[in-house]
Design an enzyme around this catalytic site. Structure first.
Site, mmCIF file in Angstrom:
data_model
loop_
_atom_site.group_PDB
_atom_site.id
_atom_site.type_symbol
_atom_site.label_atom_id
_atom_site.label_comp_id
_atom_site.label_asym_id
_atom_site.label_seq_id
_atom_site.Cartn_x
_atom_site.Cartn_y
_atom_site.Cartn_z
ATOM 1 N N ASP A 55 50.328 37.749 42.465
ATOM 2 C CA ASP A 55 48.956 37.535 42.009
ATOM 3 C C ASP A 55 48.864 36.240 41.204
ATOM 4 O O ASP A 55 47.862 35.531 41.258
ATOM 5 C CB ASP A 55 48.493 38.713 41.136
ATOM 6 C CG ASP A 55 48.693 40.043 41.829
ATOM 7 O OD1 ASP A 55 47.731 40.565 42.398
ATOM 8 O OD2 ASP A 55 49.837 40.549 41.806
ATOM 9 N N ASP A 104 42.947 35.137 40.695
ATOM 10 C CA ASP A 104 43.071 36.040 41.837
ATOM 11 C C ASP A 104 42.639 37.409 41.332
ATOM 12 O O ASP A 104 43.390 38.092 40.633
ATOM 13 C CB ASP A 104 44.522 36.073 42.332
ATOM 14 C CG ASP A 104 44.724 37.074 43.463
ATOM 15 O OD1 ASP A 104 43.792 37.246 44.275
ATOM 16 O OD2 ASP A 104 45.803 37.685 43.531
ATOM 17 N N GLU A 136 39.345 33.373 43.864
ATOM 18 C CA GLU A 136 39.495 33.860 45.233
ATOM 19 C C GLU A 136 38.425 34.905 45.522
ATOM 20 O O GLU A 136 38.182 35.798 44.718
ATOM 21 C CB GLU A 136 40.890 34.462 45.435
ATOM 22 C CG GLU A 136 41.164 34.855 46.868
ATOM 23 C CD GLU A 136 42.602 35.309 47.091
ATOM 24 O OE1 GLU A 136 42.779 36.417 47.628
ATOM 25 O OE2 GLU A 136 43.532 34.555 46.735
#
Length: 195
Positions: free
Chosen positions: A144, A11, A71
């Site tokens: 996260d 992420d 992501e």
């Protein structure tokens, strides 16, 4: 013996970058590790990018993932934030490419939809569903980390249906790159010269 695959999920972030590793054996998934790369104390963008590259490379060297699921940056209104986030994502991807690891990118909405069944789920809902799926108790300090695990789990379920940066060689992928002018012609008849 069932196939075993390790997926690294990331992420991207410019203050905190999440990472998570899952092991996929057949249809079963287990959490190997999750955590964050804390970048808050670093003074400038260049030092943050250097730290991201070095740390992602360390994680790759330690766990030897087979694939990276990352992501995609969320498109917001702040152009500077987007630029910084895109650089952070690019550096993490470069570390994977440096070790010849295939990269798959997923939108935040796709990850949430795959994990919870709701593309608008909160980070808390994603984390809770991952705890149920992977049977872990600890609550991470930062979402996260669970977002990164979510990217890895999404990839394990989705099998690269979103964007695969390294294996665009199938006939389907080649065919999808051919331009289709029919829609343009139908919508712009005055711009097409009749021959």
């Amino acid at each position: 013996m069932e196939n075993e695959k390790i997926i690294l999920g990331i992420d991207p972030g410019t203050m905190v970058m999440g990472y998570g590793l899952i092991k996929e054996v057949g249809k079963k998934m287990e959490l190997m590790q999750m955590g964050v790369i804390n970048l808050k104390k670093l003074e400038n963008q260049a030092l943050k990018l250097k730290k991201i590259f070095e740390r992602v490379l360390e994680i790759i060297n330690e766990y030897h993932p087979d694939e990276l699921a990352i992501e995609a940056p969320f498109f917001g209104k702040n152009v500077q934030s987007m630029l910084k986030l895109g650089r952070a994502q690019g550096v993490a991807m470069a570390a994977a490419l440096y070790r010849d690891i295939p990269i798959f990118e997923y939108s935040p909405k796709t990850i949430k939809q795959t994990i919870t069944g709701n593309g608008n789920a909160t980070k808390e809902q994603v984390a809770k569903m991952l705890q149920l799926m992977l049977k872990f108790d600890e609550n991470p300090d930062f979402f996260d980390a669970t977002d990164a695990v979510g990217a890895a789990v999404c990839h394990a379920i989705d099998k690269g249906k979103d964007v695969n940066y390294t294996k665009h060689t199938t006939e389907k992928a080649k065919a999808s790159r051919k331009p289709d002018w029919s829609k343009f012609i139908a919508e712009n008849p005055d711009r097409v010269k009749k021959g």
